[in-house]
Design a protein around this motif. Structure first.
Motif, PDB file in Angstrom:
ATOM      1  N   ARG A  56      13.186  -5.725 -19.618  1.00  0.00           N
ATOM      2  CA  ARG A  56      13.440  -6.072 -21.014  1.00  0.00           C
ATOM      3  C   ARG A  56      12.208  -6.717 -21.637  1.00  0.00           C
ATOM      4  O   ARG A  56      11.794  -6.363 -22.738  1.00  0.00           O
ATOM      5  CB  ARG A  56      14.639  -7.017 -21.105  1.00  0.00           C
ATOM      6  N   ARG A  57      11.581  -7.651 -20.944  1.00  0.00           N
ATOM      7  CA  ARG A  57      10.388  -8.326 -21.470  1.00  0.00           C
ATOM      8  C   ARG A  57       9.218  -7.360 -21.593  1.00  0.00           C
ATOM      9  O   ARG A  57       8.427  -7.443 -22.531  1.00  0.00           O
ATOM     10  CB  ARG A  57       9.999  -9.498 -20.578  1.00  0.00           C
ATOM     11  N   ILE A  73      17.571   0.806 -25.621  1.00  0.00           N
ATOM     12  CA  ILE A  73      16.867   1.761 -24.759  1.00  0.00           C
ATOM     13  C   ILE A  73      17.309   1.596 -23.311  1.00  0.00           C
ATOM     14  O   ILE A  73      17.575   2.583 -22.616  1.00  0.00           O
ATOM     15  CB  ILE A  73      15.339   1.568 -24.886  1.00  0.00           C
ATOM     16  N   MET A  74      17.402   0.363 -22.859  1.00  0.00           N
ATOM     17  CA  MET A  74      17.802   0.119 -21.474  1.00  0.00           C
ATOM     18  C   MET A  74      19.224   0.617 -21.226  1.00  0.00           C
ATOM     19  O   MET A  74      19.506   1.185 -20.165  1.00  0.00           O
ATOM     20  CB  MET A  74      17.664  -1.363 -21.149  1.00  0.00           C
ATOM     21  N   ILE A  79      19.683   1.137 -17.391  1.00  0.00           N
ATOM     22  CA  ILE A  79      18.939   0.048 -16.757  1.00  0.00           C
ATOM     23  C   ILE A  79      19.650  -1.264 -17.064  1.00  0.00           C
ATOM     24  O   ILE A  79      19.900  -1.580 -18.229  1.00  0.00           O
ATOM     25  CB  ILE A  79      17.488  -0.010 -17.282  1.00  0.00           C
ATOM     26  N   ALA A  80      19.984  -2.010 -16.038  1.00  0.00           N
ATOM     27  CA  ALA A  80      20.658  -3.297 -16.217  1.00  0.00           C
ATOM     28  C   ALA A  80      19.727  -4.288 -16.909  1.00  0.00           C
ATOM     29  O   ALA A  80      18.508  -4.235 -16.737  1.00  0.00           O
ATOM     30  CB  ALA A  80      21.093  -3.849 -14.866  1.00  0.00           C
ATOM     31  N   GLU A  81      20.302  -5.198 -17.694  1.00  0.00           N
ATOM     32  CA  GLU A  81      19.512  -6.200 -18.409  1.00  0.00           C
ATOM     33  C   GLU A  81      18.695  -7.068 -17.469  1.00  0.00           C
ATOM     34  O   GLU A  81      17.614  -7.533 -17.826  1.00  0.00           O
ATOM     35  CB  GLU A  81      20.412  -7.097 -19.257  1.00  0.00           C
ATOM     36  N   GLN A  92      14.189   6.574 -13.852  1.00  0.00           N
ATOM     37  CA  GLN A  92      14.131   5.599 -14.943  1.00  0.00           C
ATOM     38  C   GLN A  92      12.684   5.411 -15.401  1.00  0.00           C
ATOM     39  O   GLN A  92      12.410   5.353 -16.602  1.00  0.00           O
ATOM     40  CB  GLN A  92      14.723   4.265 -14.503  1.00  0.00           C
ATOM     41  N   ARG A  93      11.756   5.360 -14.459  1.00  0.00           N
ATOM     42  CA  ARG A  93      10.334   5.241 -14.802  1.00  0.00           C
ATOM     43  C   ARG A  93       9.872   6.475 -15.576  1.00  0.00           C
ATOM     44  O   ARG A  93       9.167   6.353 -16.579  1.00  0.00           O
ATOM     45  CB  ARG A  93       9.485   5.074 -13.541  1.00  0.00           C
TER      46      ARG A  93
END
Length: 116
Positions: A56-57, A73-74, A79-81, A92-93
């Motif tokens: 996230r960051r 987007i996540m 993608i988990a937070e 995912q990448r």
């Protein structure tokens, strides 16, 4: 099981190491924000500093991506937070790189130590 008590010297050394690790992660995020490094550069790194950054960051450090858009987007990518970069799967990448391809003017290689 509780952690064993640390001596004052061991505690100070652990704090120094923690500060150095945080500083290294902050420098990576700064490189992304300034445009000197790309998302691809971070995702291809195989070190602890990049791996321990929350996804996230990392997304929020990209231009025009804020908290709401990064979470959206996540969610779309599954993608988990709480997921860190090191915990991202191969697909995912790939999907993140499809959404945010490296720009021609952005660096795809690691900045030198003097640039950081």
């Amino acid at each position: 099981m509780p952690l064993p008590p640390l001596t004052d010297t061991a505690r100070q050394e652990a704090l120094r190491k923690a500060v150095a690790r945080r500083r290294e992660r902050a420098e990576i995020l700064h490189e992304i924000r300034s445009g000197r490094a790309s998302l691809q550069w971070v995702l291809e790194r195989d070190d602890e500093a990049a791996g321990r950054i929350y996804t996230r960051r990392l997304l929020e450090a990209l231009p025009s991506i804020g908290k709401i858009r990064s979470l959206k987007i996540m969610k779309e990518l599954g993608i988990a937070e709480s997921r860190r970069v090191q915990g991202l799967g191969h697909r995912q990448r790939e999907r993140l790189l499809e959404l945010f391809p490296p720009q021609a003017e952005q660096a795809t290689e690691a900045p030198t130590a003097s640039q950081i």
